[in-house]
Design an enzyme around this catalytic site. Structure first.
Site, short mmCIF file in Angstrom:
data_model
loop_
_atom_site.label_atom_id
_atom_site.label_comp_id
_atom_site.label_asym_id
_atom_site.label_seq_id
_atom_site.Cartn_x
_atom_site.Cartn_y
_atom_site.Cartn_z
N HIS A 210 83.08 62.06 20.49
CA HIS A 210 81.73 61.96 21.09
C HIS A 210 81.16 60.54 20.91
CE1 HIS A 210 81.64 66.45 20.99
NE2 HIS A 210 82.30 66.25 19.87
N LYS B 294 77.73 32.57 25.80
CA LYS B 294 78.48 33.79 26.14
C LYS B 294 79.98 33.63 26.29
CE LYS B 294 77.07 37.27 27.85
NZ LYS B 294 76.92 38.26 28.91
N GLU C 244 87.35 43.81 31.99
CA GLU C 244 86.36 44.38 32.92
C GLU C 244 86.99 44.56 34.30
OE1 GLU C 244 81.99 42.93 32.14
OE2 GLU C 244 83.38 41.25 31.91
#
Ligand code: ARG
Length: 467
Positions: free
Chosen positions: A156, A283, A290
């Site tokens: 979960h 960043k 992705e």
């Protein structure tokens, strides 16, 4: 010369003529088309349709086409060829004259495209399997190197129990081994030769189908001409196998993305496979994984397109089948381009073992081991569960972990708690309590790595046998 203009009074609408062509994509089948044409020519010679001189001329012509295709980049620029079959016929006639037209005796493009596609799929399976074996090797060596490092396993997406990092990696190894197996299984059904099936009813001249199949490395000829010319199950099956592989890649990519966030901080995405932001100087974005997640959608989309394209078709060949090519090519090329990059990622990414390990030290990930302690003292599991649950509740109130409770406090929940309870709660004990095959106890994981390596080595033998 067109392949079929005789019965037409009017030329094709030029826009339509261009629009229905497939050469802009089926040129990918050229090598297979040439190989299949070569064995067809030999069969024609055996059946007396071609003389030895004609056969020699045709074979020479086909060879020249192959070498031009390889050496002159502009060779494929042909805005008249309807498809790869027409292209080869045109080129052959250019090279050797009208004898070239004899090659189409006793065959149909319907069997040709079915054959070319089978060769393409078979070849692609071999390539994908080789790349999968590379990925598996790298992942297994990462599992080896991870040694005794532990990390949280989630259910979960909540911390559940500690596992070895190697154990987690082996989960992916299992998925990709299944994928590998699925491709091997698919290959068996792909590897049959439609040549000699004609347009639908079987070739109109006698051709040695066994010989043609064997020469192309097929395990035998397809048994029924109606099926052989209309069947694209092998494309569907292959692209569906690619979809399951893509699904695994996507789940793996998702974990890479999550685990490389500072919130998890378990892995450092490799600079080589990440990009920066044009706006935010700090960043580093995990673009490779992705895009992997997104490319998998494309592969699954291709599988859906294929199903819907074929589902309403009456037997046998219908032009709709031409539309099965692009989804096949696109999904294959997508998978082929992804796998080496992901193997590179796997090699380069860094694990933050310290951070992983510290994540398993808190959050009651030793609660099940605690309950198991009581089970070994004869307490029914449901009661043990309840009692450890109560102890957890107390810890939550106090802001501590199970091992911080005193024996006195623990004995409120069950008098059977003793000093050795604390050693049952250490990470080492918690890991080694899962001492079953397929479990995360270090001895088991060591064994599992060795077995997986052995399985991959066997697969490599299989890949070499096909090459
Ligand atoms: N380009 C066609 C295809 O990909 C080849 C078969 C054409 N057959 C025909 N009867 N028009 O399906």
């Amino acid at each position: 010369m067109k392949m079929w203009a005789g019965r037409f009074r009017q030329p094709l609408d030029s826009e339509f003529a261009n629009w229905q062509r497939s050469f802009s994509f089926d040129w990918r089948l050229l090598a297979h088309e040439l190989a299949a044409s070569l064995v067809h020519a030999r069969a024609l010679k055996e059946s007396g349709i071609l003389s030895s001189e004609e056969l020699a001329k045709i074979l020479q012509g086909l060879e020249q086409i192959a070498s031009r295709a390889e050496n002159s980049p502009g060779f494929r620029d042909d805005d008249e060829a309807e498809d790869v079959h027409h292209f080869v016929e045109k080129q052959l006639v250019n090279l050797i004259g009208d004898t070239g037209y004899k090659l189409h005796s006793g065959r149909s493009r319907n069997e040709q495209i079915a054959t070319d596609l089978r060769l393409y799929v078979r070849d692609s399976i071999d390539k994908i399997q080789l790349l999968l074996a590379n990925w598996l090797d790298v992942t297994l060596s990462r599992a080896d190197k991870a040694g005794g490092a532990a990390m949280p396993a989630y259910t979960h997406l909540q911390r559940a129990e500690p596992v070895l990092v190697a154990h987690w990696l082996l989960a992916y190894v299992e998925m990709f081994l299944r994928d590998y197996d699925r491709f091997s299984d698919c290959r068996k059904r792909v590897n049959l030769c439609p040549l000699g099936s004609g347009a639908v009813a079987g070739a109109s001249v006698s051709l040695d189908r066994e010989m043609m199949a064997a020469e192309l490395g097929f395990s035998g000829p397809t048994p029924n001409s109606v099926d052989a010319t209309s069947d694209r199950d092998f494309v569907l099956e292959f692209v569906n196998d690619l979809s399951i592989l893509a699904l695994h890649l996507s789940r793996w990519a998702e974990e890479m993305i999550l685990f490389s966030t500072p919130e998890f901080g378990f892995i450092n995405s490799p600079d080589k496979y990440s990009t920066g932001s044009s706006a935010l100087p700090q960043k580093k974005n995990p673009d490779l994984v992705e895009l992997t997640r997104a490319k998998s959608a494309r592969i699954m989309g291709a599988a859906t397109t294929l199903f819907v394209t074929v589902k309403g078709l009456p037997l046998a060949y219908n032009k709709d089948l031409q539309e099965t090519q692009e989804p096949l090519f696109d999904s294959t090329e997508t998978a082929l381009s992804l796998l080496p990059l992901l193997t590179g990622w796997m090699k380069e990414m860094k694990f933050d073992y310290v951070r992983m390990q510290s994540s398993v030290q808190s959050g009651f990930m030793n609660a099940l081991a605690g309950a198991t302690y009581l089970v070994h003292r004869g307490v029914p599991f449901r009661m043990a569960h309840e009692q450890i649950g109560k102890a957890v509740q107390e810890c939550l109130e106090k802001g501590c972990e199970l091992q911080d409770l005193s024996l006195e406090e623990l004995r409120q929940f069950n008098p059977l708690f003793d000093q050795d309870f604390y050693s049952a709660l250490t990470l080492e004990s918690v890991l080694s309590v899962h001492d079953v095959s397929g479990g995360t106890a270090p001895v088991q994981v060591k064994q599992a790595i060795a077995e997986a390596k052995h399985r991959v080595a066997l697969l490599r033998g299989e890949v070499h046998a096909h090459a």
